[in-house]
Scaffold this active site. Structure first.
Site, PDB file in Angstrom:
ATOM      1  N   CYS A 176      45.805 -36.493 -39.125  1.00 29.39           N
ATOM      2  CA  CYS A 176      47.477 -36.273 -39.249  1.00 29.39           C
ATOM      3  C   CYS A 176      48.027 -37.566 -38.603  1.00 29.39           C
ATOM      4  O   CYS A 176      49.181 -37.894 -39.064  1.00 29.39           O
ATOM      5  CB  CYS A 176      47.795 -35.110 -38.494  1.00 29.39           C
ATOM      6  SG  CYS A 176      47.233 -33.635 -38.918  1.00 29.39           S
ATOM      7  N   CYS A 183      55.496 -31.746 -41.624  1.00 29.79           N
ATOM      8  CA  CYS A 183      54.133 -31.038 -41.907  1.00 29.79           C
ATOM      9  C   CYS A 183      54.507 -29.765 -41.108  1.00 29.79           C
ATOM     10  O   CYS A 183      54.114 -29.715 -39.727  1.00 29.79           O
ATOM     11  CB  CYS A 183      52.940 -31.641 -41.588  1.00 29.79           C
ATOM     12  SG  CYS A 183      51.660 -30.445 -41.982  1.00 29.79           S
ATOM     13  N   THR A 223      33.455 -31.046 -57.926  1.00 31.79           N
ATOM     14  CA  THR A 223      32.464 -32.338 -57.698  1.00 31.79           C
ATOM     15  C   THR A 223      33.152 -33.495 -57.089  1.00 31.79           C
ATOM     16  O   THR A 223      34.329 -33.736 -57.605  1.00 31.79           O
ATOM     17  CB  THR A 223      31.841 -32.751 -58.943  1.00 31.79           C
ATOM     18  OG1 THR A 223      31.509 -31.537 -60.015  1.00 31.79           O
ATOM     19  CG2 THR A 223      30.689 -33.737 -58.928  1.00 31.79           C
ATOM     20  N   TYR A 249      44.339 -26.130 -64.139  1.00 30.06           N
ATOM     21  CA  TYR A 249      44.269 -27.523 -63.416  1.00 30.06           C
ATOM     22  C   TYR A 249      44.109 -28.785 -64.396  1.00 30.06           C
ATOM     23  O   TYR A 249      44.746 -29.622 -64.175  1.00 30.06           O
ATOM     24  CB  TYR A 249      43.192 -27.368 -62.239  1.00 30.06           C
ATOM     25  CG  TYR A 249      42.743 -28.957 -61.900  1.00 30.06           C
ATOM     26  CD1 TYR A 249      43.633 -29.560 -61.208  1.00 30.06           C
ATOM     27  CD2 TYR A 249      41.666 -29.428 -62.367  1.00 30.06           C
ATOM     28  CE1 TYR A 249      43.367 -30.684 -60.797  1.00 30.06           C
ATOM     29  CE2 TYR A 249      41.625 -30.925 -62.065  1.00 30.06           C
ATOM     30  CZ  TYR A 249      42.525 -31.444 -61.246  1.00 30.06           C
ATOM     31  OH  TYR A 249      42.327 -32.790 -61.014  1.00 30.06           O
ATOM     32  N   LEU A 301      24.287 -33.012 -62.602  1.00 30.28           N
ATOM     33  CA  LEU A 301      25.868 -33.222 -62.095  1.00 30.28           C
ATOM     34  C   LEU A 301      25.924 -31.690 -61.717  1.00 30.28           C
ATOM     35  O   LEU A 301      27.123 -31.420 -61.178  1.00 30.28           O
ATOM     36  CB  LEU A 301      26.767 -33.680 -63.170  1.00 30.28           C
ATOM     37  CG  LEU A 301      28.080 -34.228 -62.931  1.00 30.28           C
ATOM     38  CD1 LEU A 301      28.037 -35.061 -61.644  1.00 30.28           C
ATOM     39  CD2 LEU A 301      28.642 -34.905 -64.012  1.00 30.28           C
ATOM     40  N   GLY A 302      25.460 -30.687 -62.478  1.00 33.52           N
ATOM     41  CA  GLY A 302      25.613 -29.238 -62.157  1.00 33.52           C
ATOM     42  C   GLY A 302      26.598 -28.842 -63.250  1.00 33.52           C
ATOM     43  O   GLY A 302      27.234 -29.493 -63.921  1.00 33.52           O
ATOM     44  N   ASP A 348      44.583 -28.095 -57.810  1.00 32.17           N
ATOM     45  CA  ASP A 348      43.082 -28.076 -57.250  1.00 32.17           C
ATOM     46  C   ASP A 348      43.043 -27.579 -55.870  1.00 32.17           C
ATOM     47  O   ASP A 348      44.162 -27.192 -55.240  1.00 32.17           O
ATOM     48  CB  ASP A 348      42.378 -29.414 -57.602  1.00 32.17           C
ATOM     49  CG  ASP A 348      42.649 -30.450 -56.937  1.00 32.17           C
ATOM     50  OD1 ASP A 348      43.781 -30.175 -56.038  1.00 32.17           O
ATOM     51  OD2 ASP A 348      42.015 -31.145 -56.844  1.00 32.17           O
ATOM     52  N   GLU A 368      38.117 -35.897 -65.327  1.00 36.30           N
ATOM     53  CA  GLU A 368      38.915 -34.753 -64.937  1.00 36.30           C
ATOM     54  C   GLU A 368      37.811 -33.437 -65.092  1.00 36.30           C
ATOM     55  O   GLU A 368      37.682 -32.539 -64.223  1.00 36.30           O
ATOM     56  CB  GLU A 368      39.981 -34.243 -65.476  1.00 36.30           C
ATOM     57  CG  GLU A 368      41.266 -35.023 -64.849  1.00 36.30           C
ATOM     58  CD  GLU A 368      41.456 -35.059 -63.545  1.00 36.30           C
ATOM     59  OE1 GLU A 368      41.192 -34.094 -62.987  1.00 36.30           O
ATOM     60  OE2 GLU A 368      41.944 -35.879 -63.079  1.00 36.30           O
ATOM     61  N   ARG A 395      41.023 -45.083 -63.369  1.00 35.26           N
ATOM     62  CA  ARG A 395      42.350 -45.463 -62.888  1.00 35.26           C
ATOM     63  C   ARG A 395      42.599 -46.854 -63.806  1.00 35.26           C
ATOM     64  O   ARG A 395      43.880 -47.240 -63.602  1.00 35.26           O
ATOM     65  CB  ARG A 395      42.798 -45.514 -61.555  1.00 35.26           C
ATOM     66  CG  ARG A 395      42.800 -44.038 -61.112  1.00 35.26           C
ATOM     67  CD  ARG A 395      43.123 -43.952 -59.543  1.00 35.26           C
ATOM     68  NE  ARG A 395      43.431 -42.566 -58.882  1.00 35.26           N
ATOM     69  CZ  ARG A 395      43.367 -42.181 -58.078  1.00 35.26           C
ATOM     70  NH1 ARG A 395      43.100 -42.962 -57.003  1.00 35.26           N
ATOM     71  NH2 ARG A 395      43.504 -40.977 -57.609  1.00 35.26           N
TER      72      ARG A 395
END
Length: 394
Positions: A201, A210, A45, A122, A82-83, A140, A39, A27
């Site tokens: 909440c 909500c 992950t 996504y 990381l898979g 997602d 992304e 960011r």
DNA sequence: AATCCGGGGCC
DNA sequence: GGCCCAGGATT
């Protein structure tokens, strides 16, 4: 009514994000390449897991061109642990696409981004919105959870049709000109406040309206059918210590091009039994080492078993490995005998695990320094580190 | 629509 | 130590 609710939701969420957003590495820049890499890493992950990988990856491959030109081994090594390793291979393939088709810059174009390897609904939405501020939804698991609760949607989020209707809703919620911040805000809320088990909440910026919370259903949403349990497999692995010219090294092999752990390195191993502990966990050491010895010989690796070294487990999404690792000593003498026909040919009843489909696998004798150059799944990395550290397994 | 692809965190 | 979490590709 619903319109008012949507307006409220988007406005309050955006306002909350303005002060609550985390300071994350990707960011800090507007570089679409950084957004893209993050992304892909963030698929399936968590943020905390991704951060160190992201830094290493960007340092090693600072530009799309650098990534496109890198040896695949290095990309895979950077992804080690990381898979979902196809993400890394697809990312590099896509970097080549971008280099060849778009002059090395990620295109500000929905269809072109969609066409990149490893980019689905996504990721397409997250790149278009976060990098280019285009009003494309990025739905997602976090977003589906938040929307399910706020709008009290009881459709099963595992279904594709549900995801699609969520995309329609999520797109309608994007405030004019604020796609980047809004989509990130939605995911940030899911990650920090509207969490899976016990949502916070009381600190939620949109709790007043909500619908899920008002109905007292926040912990029952989203509706999601449970995944099946991974099937067990019992495997026998060989830690073969080299002798003579190979002293101090162990034998490893590279997995085939496609499928599970594609092109990763590993210890040779065989499937002793699927589902059936009688052939796996219940198998005594002697017959286990016997099977392994024969399977190794069938691949031209002659070694004598020394005994059990350690046990290990590894869970994939769909398989659970129970691994017993036996120590072997390389035996050129056995090889010489085999060449003379003095040792019976293996019936090859138990093939080395990864050689079931493909040509003989590439093998290498490695020391600790070599280990640090090759990409291993975590389970084998742990075994090898243990071994090279000279430790006795626990 | 169902299955194949890893790994880590939480309780 | 079981349970939960979370996208894309392939068929």
């Amino acid at each position: 009514m619903q319109q008012d609710n949507q307006q409220f939701f988007s406005t309050e969420l955006l306002d909350w994000y303005g002060h609550a957003k985390r300071d994350l590495p990707w960011r800090r820049h507007r570089d679409p390449y950084f957004i893209w890499v993050s992304e892909i890493m963030l698929q399936q992950t968590r943020v905390d897991t991704v951060i160190p990988y992201f830094h290493r990856f960007i340092e090693k491959f600072p530009t799309i061109e650098a990534l496109a030109q890198a040896p695949e081994d290095e990309v895979l090594k950077c992804w080690e642990g990381l898979g979902y390793y196809s993400r890394a291979r697809n990312l590099q393939a896509a970097a080549k696409q971008v280099t060849e088709l778009h002059g090395g810059a990620i295109p500000d174009d929905l269809n072109a981004v969609s066409a990149l390897k490893g980019v689905g609904p996504y990721t397409r939405g997250s790149i278009m919105s976060i990098a280019f501020n285009r009003p494309v939804p990025a739905v997602d698991g976090n977003v589906m959870r938040v929307l399910s609760r706020f709008f009290l949607i009881e459709e099963d989020i595992v279904k594709v049709s549900t995801r699609k209707s969520m995309e329609v809703l999520a797109e309608a919620l994007i405030p004019e000109g604020r796609a980047s911040d809004f989509n990130q805000a939605l995911m940030e809320l899911g990650a920090l406040v509207c969490t899976p088990k016990s949502p916070h909440c009381l600190t939620c910026p949109v709790m007043q309206h909500c619908q899920g919370r008002i109905a007292g259903m926040e912990t029952q949403l989203p509706v999601k059918t449970k995944a099946k349990k991974p099937r067990p497999e019992y495997r026998l692995a060989a830690l073969i210590e080299g002798s003579g010219a190979e002293a101090g090294r162990v034998l490893v092999q590279q997995r085939p091009q496609a499928g599970l752990l594609a092109r990763m390195w590993e210890l040779p191993h065989i499937l002793a039994a699927a589902e059936n502990p009688a052939g796996g966990a219940g198998l005594a050491d002697e017959p286990a080492m016997d099977r392994l010895t024969q399977a190794l010989a069938a691949e031209g690796h002659y070694a004598q078993p020394q005994g059990l070294y350690m046990e290990a487990e590894h869970t994939f999404s769909h398989i659970h490995w129970n691994l017993r690792v036996y120590r072997f000593r390389q035996s050129p003498e056995l090889g010489a005998l085999a060449a003379l026909g003095a040792v019976a040919e293996s019936s090859a009843e138990y093939e080395l695990a990864a050689s079931e489909k493909d040509a003989p696998l590439k093998t290498r004798w490695i020391n600790q320094a070599d280990m640090e150059q090759l990409a291993f799944p975590n389970v084998f990395l742990k075994i090898l580190k243990q071994y090279f550290d000279g430790g006795i397994p626990q």
